[in-house]
Design a protein around this motif. Structure first.
Motif, PDB file in Angstrom:
ATOM      1  N   VAL A 512      37.393  41.840  32.660  1.00 35.97           N
ATOM      2  CA  VAL A 512      37.833  40.525  33.128  1.00 35.97           C
ATOM      3  C   VAL A 512      38.755  40.682  34.334  1.00 35.97           C
ATOM      4  O   VAL A 512      38.644  39.961  35.328  1.00 35.97           O
ATOM      5  CB  VAL A 512      38.542  39.760  31.990  1.00 35.97           C
ATOM      6  N   ARG A 513      39.693  41.619  34.248  1.00 31.83           N
ATOM      7  CA  ARG A 513      40.659  41.825  35.324  1.00 31.83           C
ATOM      8  C   ARG A 513      39.963  42.233  36.622  1.00 31.83           C
ATOM      9  O   ARG A 513      40.274  41.727  37.702  1.00 31.83           O
ATOM     10  CB  ARG A 513      41.663  42.896  34.898  1.00 31.83           C
ATOM     11  N   GLU A 514      39.011  43.159  36.518  1.00 34.97           N
ATOM     12  CA  GLU A 514      38.338  43.646  37.723  1.00 34.97           C
ATOM     13  C   GLU A 514      37.351  42.630  38.278  1.00 34.97           C
ATOM     14  O   GLU A 514      37.063  42.630  39.470  1.00 34.97           O
ATOM     15  CB  GLU A 514      37.618  44.954  37.401  1.00 34.97           C
ATOM     16  N   ARG A 515      36.841  41.757  37.431  1.00 26.64           N
ATOM     17  CA  ARG A 515      35.832  40.808  37.875  1.00 26.64           C
ATOM     18  C   ARG A 515      36.442  39.566  38.514  1.00 26.64           C
ATOM     19  O   ARG A 515      35.807  38.918  39.341  1.00 26.64           O
ATOM     20  CB  ARG A 515      34.965  40.395  36.679  1.00 26.64           C
ATOM     21  N   THR A 516      37.663  39.207  38.139  1.00 31.11           N
ATOM     22  CA  THR A 516      38.273  37.976  38.630  1.00 31.11           C
ATOM     23  C   THR A 516      38.886  38.203  40.001  1.00 31.11           C
ATOM     24  O   THR A 516      39.839  38.967  40.163  1.00 31.11           O
ATOM     25  CB  THR A 516      39.358  37.484  37.653  1.00 31.11           C
ATOM     26  N   THR A 602      34.408  35.803  42.403  1.00 31.12           N
ATOM     27  CA  THR A 602      34.092  36.735  41.322  1.00 31.12           C
ATOM     28  C   THR A 602      33.534  38.027  41.898  1.00 31.12           C
ATOM     29  O   THR A 602      32.677  37.998  42.784  1.00 31.12           O
ATOM     30  CB  THR A 602      33.066  36.121  40.356  1.00 31.12           C
ATOM     31  N   ARG A 603      34.041  39.167  41.386  1.00 34.68           N
ATOM     32  CA  ARG A 603      33.509  40.467  41.769  1.00 34.68           C
ATOM     33  C   ARG A 603      32.581  40.959  40.668  1.00 34.68           C
ATOM     34  O   ARG A 603      33.027  41.555  39.678  1.00 34.68           O
ATOM     35  CB  ARG A 603      34.642  41.464  41.994  1.00 34.68           C
ATOM     36  N   LEU A 604      31.293  40.669  40.799  1.00 36.85           N
ATOM     37  CA  LEU A 604      30.347  41.106  39.786  1.00 36.85           C
ATOM     38  C   LEU A 604      30.108  42.611  39.909  1.00 36.85           C
ATOM     39  O   LEU A 604      29.919  43.122  41.013  1.00 36.85           O
ATOM     40  CB  LEU A 604      29.017  40.360  39.933  1.00 36.85           C
ATOM     41  N   PRO A 605      30.110  43.336  38.793  1.00 36.95           N
ATOM     42  CA  PRO A 605      29.856  44.783  38.844  1.00 36.95           C
ATOM     43  C   PRO A 605      28.361  45.053  38.952  1.00 36.95           C
ATOM     44  O   PRO A 605      27.664  45.226  37.947  1.00 36.95           O
ATOM     45  CB  PRO A 605      30.425  45.270  37.505  1.00 36.95           C
ATOM     46  N   LEU A 606      27.846  45.098  40.147  1.00 34.87           N
ATOM     47  CA  LEU A 606      26.413  45.234  40.361  1.00 34.87           C
ATOM     48  C   LEU A 606      26.025  46.690  40.548  1.00 34.87           C
ATOM     49  O   LEU A 606      26.689  47.441  41.268  1.00 34.87           O
ATOM     50  CB  LEU A 606      25.986  44.425  41.585  1.00 34.87           C
ATOM     51  N   SER A 607      24.927  47.076  39.903  1.00 34.46           N
ATOM     52  CA  SER A 607      24.366  48.407  40.122  1.00 34.46           C
ATOM     53  C   SER A 607      23.177  48.358  41.074  1.00 34.46           C
ATOM     54  O   SER A 607      22.744  49.396  41.580  1.00 34.46           O
ATOM     55  CB  SER A 607      23.927  49.019  38.784  1.00 34.46           C
ATOM     56  N   PRO A 653      25.588  46.649  35.342  1.00 35.42           N
ATOM     57  CA  PRO A 653      25.605  47.661  34.279  1.00 35.42           C
ATOM     58  C   PRO A 653      25.851  47.002  32.927  1.00 35.42           C
ATOM     59  O   PRO A 653      26.313  45.857  32.852  1.00 35.42           O
ATOM     60  CB  PRO A 653      26.753  48.590  34.685  1.00 35.42           C
ATOM     61  N   THR A 654      25.573  47.732  31.878  1.00 34.12           N
ATOM     62  CA  THR A 654      25.699  47.165  30.537  1.00 34.12           C
ATOM     63  C   THR A 654      27.141  46.809  30.206  1.00 34.12           C
ATOM     64  O   THR A 654      27.429  45.761  29.635  1.00 34.12           O
ATOM     65  CB  THR A 654      25.167  48.169  29.496  1.00 34.12           C
ATOM     66  N   GLY A 655      28.078  47.659  30.577  1.00 36.42           N
ATOM     67  CA  GLY A 655      29.483  47.400  30.271  1.00 36.42           C
ATOM     68  C   GLY A 655      29.721  47.383  28.772  1.00 36.42           C
ATOM     69  O   GLY A 655      29.073  48.111  28.006  1.00 36.42           O
TER      70      GLY A 655
END
Length: 866
Positions: A512-516, A602-607, A653-655
């Protein structure tokens, strides 16, 4: 040989009682958990609640049914569909039609109470469920005082927390109570006029029809998914009609986990206790061998004793389980872990399981230890009675190393093939058992070096006390390993289970912290709980109970107009469904967002891929999906059951498993905005923008002018506040289930620790008497005994911490592979409490019997023991 064993029983009654207590309590635990599990397999038939007096209920499609080669696959829709308009028109020709609506109403405070109403009425009310007044008659509700609502600001409430005349402020505006109705057990309700209820909840998914059921069925024929409910089937129109089956699933998981853990602990402790009891009798076996007893006679004697103790103790354990199981059922109901109807049934198989398991474990534990005793020659047995030489047998070493290798190989395979599996509860609950058993088997090889390490500093202090503690603990390897075993189990389980949930929670918070990327997050009042990530929604109205709160278009426009707000991203919760392998219908939680504002806040964690490519014809998925390559097309069903083919625009990623998917608002029909992310213009004053956002939210949702300047329409949180507000907490049922598991396991291991400590101490009476004869005072001997107990507890605690650390390290590695790097969270406070409790029990259980024994003359004790 059995008669000889019976004649010597008086001299070793402590060992007999210790084995009996350990086995009977272990069997009782298995019986209790078996009875609880058996009783959670079926639920009693539930009668209709809200529509008990309704003639016929017509319900729109609320399930998705997909045919497959192995039968239809069914999932509940995130957004149930309304009854088609043409069907409603036909039904109105048959009789009176009443539209049902359900929505959440949050009481903020009492604005002005009537003299008879308590000022704290809002606290008594809690969260309410809103309905149109015309549906009250179908429960039925009856007015006790006052009258029915007639205008938009009038309501009828259930209960006596607000008398007629009371004005209360809610998240839907300030209203006046004009009537009260007797409460019913299944909900706290507030009734509005039908027109006002339709404004607050436009989506209606079910109707009450006053007409002949056969005619109603004919009218809805051909309408896909529409159901006609009569008789007991009307319960499917109640809020959360599947709560009984969901409660059964939750209880099955809880009691299954508790049964597995307590069963393991029981077997582990019983086997260890019986093996230790046999090992204590090596001198006796040496004397019998000297007197001419054969190895076979020794083994038959031990097995016969174990059989007698096992039968008696297992029977007593079953009786204790029959008494304790109803007490457990009462406690889980009182604690909210089980529904009110839960009670222990009359299943018989748990008694068989407990009895034969206890007997088998007792026989195996005694037989394994007696095998070595029978193979030992007379002189060797007498020589080994003083010092534990060769405590680590070849078979024990092989088994321990095999289990350790199995744990390492399975962990490596999981990390390579499916690291997400290590994050599942069933995995991080079961894996510690493998390591605990391996370390316990290897304990005789670890106890000596670990004891010398722990006692290294005390042994160098002035006086002989530290040296005696070190040598006694290191020389009595079997005794030290047996006493340390309950501590090992206790610390390893507490550290592994509590640590696993702490690691997962911290990992989710990290996501949550890294994505916001937004500076502010605006959510509906009371909506912070679990609002992070891509959670799904149960939908609004209908059988889903209270609909999810959200922001209307006017509020969103005011938020976008706040000076200093550069980007405003409005998102909503929904779900999509996909058929994988042609047979599995999988639901994925989804968030619906407009691509441009989404990428800015939002910073989505995209692969792979780009979030900017998201459009109405595409979807962002995660790597858990069977198809997860950018550009591939995937057939999905939207939250309302509409089938659509979408292109994969990006892959995450699955996370931790909470990444869900992202779609556009057009692919989330019926979803209301429940989160607004706001990014500031460079140089904008944050406090000024925050004030503007609060004012914009405060003007929303309610009668004009009723809430001007208030904050009841929502909450404005900074990024840090948002992360703290959405910090995941372990599900209450899971948390209480873990506490139940650990509580029972810790109670049993605590009793076993005390039991084993008493057995070990009484076996050393001659040694203590020898110390007295060499000049030691009674208090010096008791201090020595206490110090040895603390040392053994420290050894068990260190081994348990090793097991917990290895388990958490595996979970941390899995999270890293899944692109979530977080810290290893070890529950030091809980472990400290557990170790302290074990230390207190060990000291008391060793000092008290030693003190009682030292009341005799040392010469007499030494003489008797000789």
């Amino acid at each position: 040989m059995l008669s000889t064993a019976l004649r010597t029983l008086r001299a070793r009654w402590v060992t007999f009682v210790g084995s009996f207590v350990a086995l009977s309590l272990g069997v009782a635990l298995i019986a209790v958990m078996g009875l609880a599990l058996a009783s959670s397999l079926d639920a009693p038939a539930r009668e209709p609640e809200r529509f008990a007096a309704a003639p016929v209920v017509v319900k729109g499609a609320d399930t998705l049914r997909v045919p497959t080669p192995v039968g239809d696959r069914v999932q509940r829709l995130a957004r149930p569909r309304a009854v088609p308009a043409e069907v409603v028109a036909k039904l109105k020709q048959l009789g009176t039609v009443v539209e049902d609506r359900s929505f959440a109403v949050r009481v903020i405070r009492v604005v002005r109470a009537a003299p008879a109403a308590p000022a704290e009425g809002a606290e008594e009310a809690g969260d309410l469920i809103g309905h149109p007044w015309s549906t009250a008659a179908f429960a039925p509700y009856r007015i006790d005082a006052g009258r029915a609502p007639r205008t938009a600001d009038e309501v009828v409430v259930t209960g006596d927390w607000a008398a007629p005349g009371t004005r209360i402020r809610t998240d839907h505006g300030t209203v006046r109570v004009v009537g009260t109705a007797a409460p019913l057990a299944f909900e706290n309700a507030v009734f509005f006029t039908d027109r006002r209820a339709a404004q607050l909840s436009p989506h209606s998914v079910q109707l009450v029809v006053a007409a002949d059921a056969a005619a109603v069925r004919e009218a809805v024929r051909g309408s896909a998914g529409v159901r006609v409910l009569t008789g007991d089937a009307r319960r499917f129109a109640d809020a959360d009609p599947d709560r009984d089956s969901e409660a059964l699933t939750a209880m099955n998981a809880m009691f299954g986990t508790a049964g597995g853990v307590t069963g393991f602990v029981s077997v582990f402790v019983v086997a260890s206790t019986f093996a230790f009891a046999v090992a204590q009798r090596r001198r006796e076996f040496g004397l019998l061998r000297t007197a001419g007893a054969t190895p076979g006679q020794i083994r038959r004697m031990v097995v016969a004793e174990a059989l007698a103790v096992g039968v008696l103790a297992s029977a007593v354990g079953c009786a204790l389980g029959a008494y304790a199981a109803p007490l457990l059922a009462e406690q889980v109901v009182r604690g909210g872990l089980a529904p009110r109807w839960f009670a222990i049934g009359g299943a018989v198989w748990p008694y068989h399981l407990a009895f034969w398991t206890g007997l088998l474990v007792a026989l195996c534990g005694a037989a394994a230890a007696s095998w070595r005793a029978g193979r030992t020659g007379p002189a060797q047995a007498l020589r080994e009675a003083s010092v534990d030489n060769g405590a680590m047998t070849r078979g024990r070493l092989t088994a321990g190393l095999a289990l350790l290798l199995t744990a390492a190989v399975t962990l490596g395979l999981a990390l390579v093939t499916d690291p997400g599996e290590l994050l599942h509860r069933k995995t991080y609950v079961s894996r510690p058992m493998l390591l605990i058993t391996a370390v316990a088997l290897l304990a005789p090889a670890l106890v000596g070096p670990l004891t010398r390490l722990i006692a290294w500093l005390p042994a160098r202090l002035p006086g002989a006390g530290g040296m005696l503690v070190r040598e006694n603990a290191a020389a009595g390897v079997r005794r030290t390993a047996a006493v340390a075993a309950p501590v090992l189990v206790t610390v390893a389980l507490a550290g592994s289970l509590l640590g696993a949930t702490a690691v997962l929670n911290e990992a989710k918070a990290t996501e949550v912290r890294e994505r916001t990327a937004a500076d502010f997050v605006v959510i509906p009042a009371g909506g912070a709980d679990g609002a992070g990530g891509a959670e799904g929604s149960s939908g609004a109205g209908g059988s889903s109970g209270a609909g999810g709160a959200g922001f209307d278009a006017a509020t969103l426009n005011r938020l976008r107009a706040v000076p200093g707000a550069a980007e405003v991203s409005a998102t909503s919760s929904s779900a999509v469904y996909v058929l994988e392998d042609g047979i599995a219908l999988i639901r994925s939680d989804a968030r619906a967002a407009t691509p441009g504002p989404l990428t800015a806040t939002t910073r989505l964690p995209l692969s792979a891929g780009s979030a900017a490519d998201l459009d109405d014809g595409s979807i962002i998925v995660n790597e858990e999906w069977q198809k997860h390559s950018v550009g591939q097309r995937v057939d999905v069903w939207l939250g309302d059951g509409t089938k659509k083919s979408l292109r994969i625009a990006a892959v995450m990623p699955t996370g931790t498993g909470g990444n869900g998917v992202y779609i556009t608002p057009r692919n989330a029909p019926g979803a209301t905005v429940d989160r607004v992310d706001v990014a500031l213009v460079d140089g904008a004053d944050a406090s000024t923008v925050a004030a503007g956002l609060r004012e914009a939210v405060g003007l929303s949702g309610g009668l004009a002018g009723e809430q001007a300047g208030g904050r009841s329409g929502g909450q404005v949180l900074t990024k840090d506040q948002w992360v703290r507000a959405t910090y995941p907490e372990t599900n209450r049922t899971t948390r209480l289930g873990f506490l139940l598991v650990l509580g029972i396991a810790l109670l049993y291991t605590g009793i076993s620790l005390a039991n084993t400590m008493v057995m070990a101490t009484t076996d050393r009476i001659r040694d203590l008497a020898t110390l007295r004869l060499t000049g030691a005072t009674t208090w010096q001997v008791l201090r020595l005994v206490a110090a040895e107990a603390l040392t053994v507890v420290a050894v068990g605690g260190a081994l348990g911490l090793l097991v917990a650390g290895l388990n958490l390290l595996g979970m941390w590695s899995a999270l890293g592979i899944l692109s979530v790097w977080t810290s290893i969270e070890i529950p030091w406070q809980a472990l400290g409490t557990v170790v302290a409790a074990c230390a207190v029990l060990a000291v008391i259980s060793s000092v008290v019997p030693a003190g009682l024994a030292l009341r005799q003359r040392a010469v007499e004790v030494a003489g008797v023991r000789e």
